[in-house]
Design a protein around this motif. Sequence first.
Motif, PDB file in Angstrom:
ATOM      1  N   LEU A   1       0.827  -1.205   0.000  1.00  0.00           N
ATOM      2  CA  LEU A   1       0.000   0.000   0.000  1.00  0.00           C
ATOM      3  C   LEU A   1       0.864   1.259   0.000  1.00  0.00           C
ATOM      4  N   VAL A   2       1.961   1.225   0.760  1.00  0.00           N
ATOM      5  CA  VAL A   2       2.881   2.369   0.766  1.00  0.00           C
ATOM      6  C   VAL A   2       3.449   2.595  -0.631  1.00  0.00           C
ATOM      7  N   LEU A   3       3.913   1.527  -1.274  1.00  0.00           N
ATOM      8  CA  LEU A   3       4.526   1.650  -2.591  1.00  0.00           C
ATOM      9  C   LEU A   3       3.503   2.001  -3.668  1.00  0.00           C
ATOM     10  N   THR A   4       2.244   1.565  -3.499  1.00  0.00           N
ATOM     11  CA  THR A   4       1.202   1.836  -4.489  1.00  0.00           C
ATOM     12  C   THR A   4       0.636   3.240  -4.343  1.00  0.00           C
ATOM     13  N   TRP A   5       0.421   3.665  -3.105  1.00  0.00           N
ATOM     14  CA  TRP A   5      -0.203   4.969  -2.861  1.00  0.00           C
ATOM     15  C   TRP A   5       0.801   6.108  -2.755  1.00  0.00           C
ATOM     16  N   GLY A   6       2.025   5.827  -2.274  1.00  0.00           N
ATOM     17  CA  GLY A   6       2.995   6.877  -2.035  1.00  0.00           C
ATOM     18  C   GLY A   6       3.346   7.655  -3.290  1.00  0.00           C
ATOM     19  N   GLY A   7       3.223   8.993  -3.225  1.00  0.00           N
ATOM     20  CA  GLY A   7       3.509   9.838  -4.373  1.00  0.00           C
ATOM     21  C   GLY A   7       2.470   9.758  -5.459  1.00  0.00           C
ATOM     22  N   ASN A   8       1.395   9.000  -5.235  1.00  0.00           N
ATOM     23  CA  ASN A   8       0.344   8.822  -6.243  1.00  0.00           C
ATOM     24  C   ASN A   8      -0.972   9.299  -5.659  1.00  0.00           C
ATOM     25  N   ARG A   9      -1.619   8.454  -4.878  1.00  0.00           N
ATOM     26  CA  ARG A   9      -2.864   8.856  -4.229  1.00  0.00           C
ATOM     27  C   ARG A   9      -2.600   9.823  -3.081  1.00  0.00           C
ATOM     28  N   PHE A  10      -1.478   9.596  -2.366  1.00  0.00           N
ATOM     29  CA  PHE A  10      -1.109  10.456  -1.241  1.00  0.00           C
ATOM     30  C   PHE A  10       0.336  10.896  -1.395  1.00  0.00           C
TER      31      PHE A  10
ATOM     32  N   ALA B   1       9.659  -1.716 -14.089  1.00  0.00           N
ATOM     33  CA  ALA B   1       9.645  -0.259 -13.970  1.00  0.00           C
ATOM     34  C   ALA B   1       9.773   0.415 -15.340  1.00  0.00           C
ATOM     35  N   LEU B   2      10.633  -0.107 -16.206  1.00  0.00           N
ATOM     36  CA  LEU B   2      10.746   0.466 -17.546  1.00  0.00           C
ATOM     37  C   LEU B   2       9.471   0.219 -18.352  1.00  0.00           C
ATOM     38  N   THR B   3       8.850  -0.954 -18.175  1.00  0.00           N
ATOM     39  CA  THR B   3       7.605  -1.242 -18.876  1.00  0.00           C
ATOM     40  C   THR B   3       6.518  -0.252 -18.478  1.00  0.00           C
ATOM     41  N   VAL B   4       6.489   0.142 -17.211  1.00  0.00           N
ATOM     42  CA  VAL B   4       5.485   1.089 -16.728  1.00  0.00           C
ATOM     43  C   VAL B   4       5.738   2.495 -17.255  1.00  0.00           C
TER      44      VAL B   4
ATOM     45  N   PHE C   1       7.682 -13.501  -3.750  1.00  0.00           N
ATOM     46  CA  PHE C   1       7.229 -12.422  -2.882  1.00  0.00           C
ATOM     47  C   PHE C   1       8.211 -11.253  -2.918  1.00  0.00           C
ATOM     48  N   PHE C   2       9.489 -11.526  -2.732  1.00  0.00           N
ATOM     49  CA  PHE C   2      10.483 -10.457  -2.695  1.00  0.00           C
ATOM     50  C   PHE C   2      10.698  -9.849  -4.088  1.00  0.00           C
TER      51      PHE C   2
ATOM     52  N   PHE D   1       8.784  -1.467  -5.505  1.00  0.00           N
ATOM     53  CA  PHE D   1       9.683  -0.421  -5.021  1.00  0.00           C
ATOM     54  C   PHE D   1      10.373   0.289  -6.177  1.00  0.00           C
ATOM     55  N   THR D   2      10.791  -0.462  -7.179  1.00  0.00           N
ATOM     56  CA  THR D   2      11.490   0.138  -8.319  1.00  0.00           C
ATOM     57  C   THR D   2      10.565   1.053  -9.116  1.00  0.00           C
TER      58      THR D   2
END
Length: 528
Positions: free
Chosen positions: A256-265, A324-327, A441-442, A449-450
């Motif tokens: 949630l931190v990686l998904t929302w950080g700098g995006n939703r919040f 990350a490059l694909t995104v 998982f990792f 994170f990337t």
Amino acid sequence: MSMSERHGREPDETVLSDEAAAELTRIATEVIDIGEAPPLAPSSPLTKAEVRGILISLLLAMFLSALDQTIVATALPTIGRQFNDVSNLSWVITAYLLASTAVAPVFGTLSDIYGRRATIVTAMSLFIAGSLLCAVAPNMMVLIVARGLQGLGGGGILPIVQTVISDVVSPRERGQYQAYFSGVWVAAGIGGPILGGVFAEHLHWSMIFWINLPLGIGALALLLPKMAKIPVFHRRRKVDWSGGVLLMASALAVMLVLTWGGNRFAWASPTIVALTGAALLLALSFIWHALRTPEPFLPLQLMAGSVVPWAMAAGGFAMGAMIALTVHMPLYYEVVYHLSASESGLALIPIAAVSVGGAAIAGRAMTHMIHYKRVAILGTGFAALMACALAAVAPMPLWLLLVLLSLFSLGLGTAFPVSTVSVQNAVARAQVGTATGAMNFFRALLASFTVAAFTAILLTALGGNVPLAGEHRQTGAQVAAIPAADLIAAFRYVFAAAAAMLAAAAICVVTMEERPLAGPKLPAELAE
């Protein structure tokens, strides 16, 4: 009468090696300690035809899991219009991602306790049930919950599939099968958005979920009859449910931190700070619990040593750079080369598809080479050089960019089979599922994170004047307002970051101990 005579075969006069004798002693000790039968092997080795049949059914199951991470995206506008709810659309993707990431180590561990058959049936059943619920969802909230249920099943499929292959194919031969798995992900990545768009435009968006039912049932029908021939290596023991819950909760908080950080919040917002604190607290609680439990859900000792942590890190760095490059590359294509959204999607094929070639090369090399690390060291090092070239030469003609990205992806792909097989080869048979689940998982965490890190790099380089990852197609005016020269300069840092990640992957492979792979002896080994 000896066992070989009872089966009507000549006695095997091969002398056990010291390693084999030690392994038999360890298994016998475990049997005495737990009071259970030792791991069973099939009465005769699987034939190539049987392995091929198992592989086909496993690939179909994996394809379903991979497809549902990509097929929904192009149907989201249609779904939002039908339910008259656009604000929660992102949760249709996020719910699946969070659930599938969190349960990967759980299913891997459970497969080591209850066996592959029980866990693959459970994962597929959850996936099929979730797909059915998605197809008949009457509103957005039910669809989001159903996507989470579908993610629970989909996240369990991948580690179990990789573990089953480890049960039927020796480590030396296993690397070449990883290329097939990579090919499935590429096919899902390319075909998913196309299928989703066709279903949403010409049929109905629910077809993207209805199609999973016959395919999922068919995969189970193909696989289950063959499971009886697969060797049994699991060991029944008490399940550490407390550790499993702590692990999943900490994973959800991190995602949630990686998904929302700098995006939703904003990163400094109270929500992200609180989630970060919760993730840290839950992770520390899991570690504290694991160190004090006789048989923890995820043994921390498994994550130590001279092989597993380095192999996991190498695969994670490579996966993170590729995802990350694909995104982020569609933004570069649209601003710098003025490609349409569909053309940008096609231009991503060199990043995703060519990595399969690198995986195939490394997998084949592992079958024929004693020093199998070398191909991954050369491949990841070469990929790092190609990323440096992307950073140094930009701007460049589109054809040259695609060539360099293809070479980058070719080298990057060599890390996947080497890291996966090395992890599985380094742990005990009864822990292969646990190690495989932890590895996936990792990898997923490092990829998330990337993506967040690359977004932060772009935001910093452009002074915040850039749509966030995944949003640029919905903000065309903002995309058009970005000066191409500024974006080219910003992406130099992105390419440099990708180069650093591949260089780190190469260093990890160099540092990793190169243990001999079990399986057919090579001529050089026979001569020793």
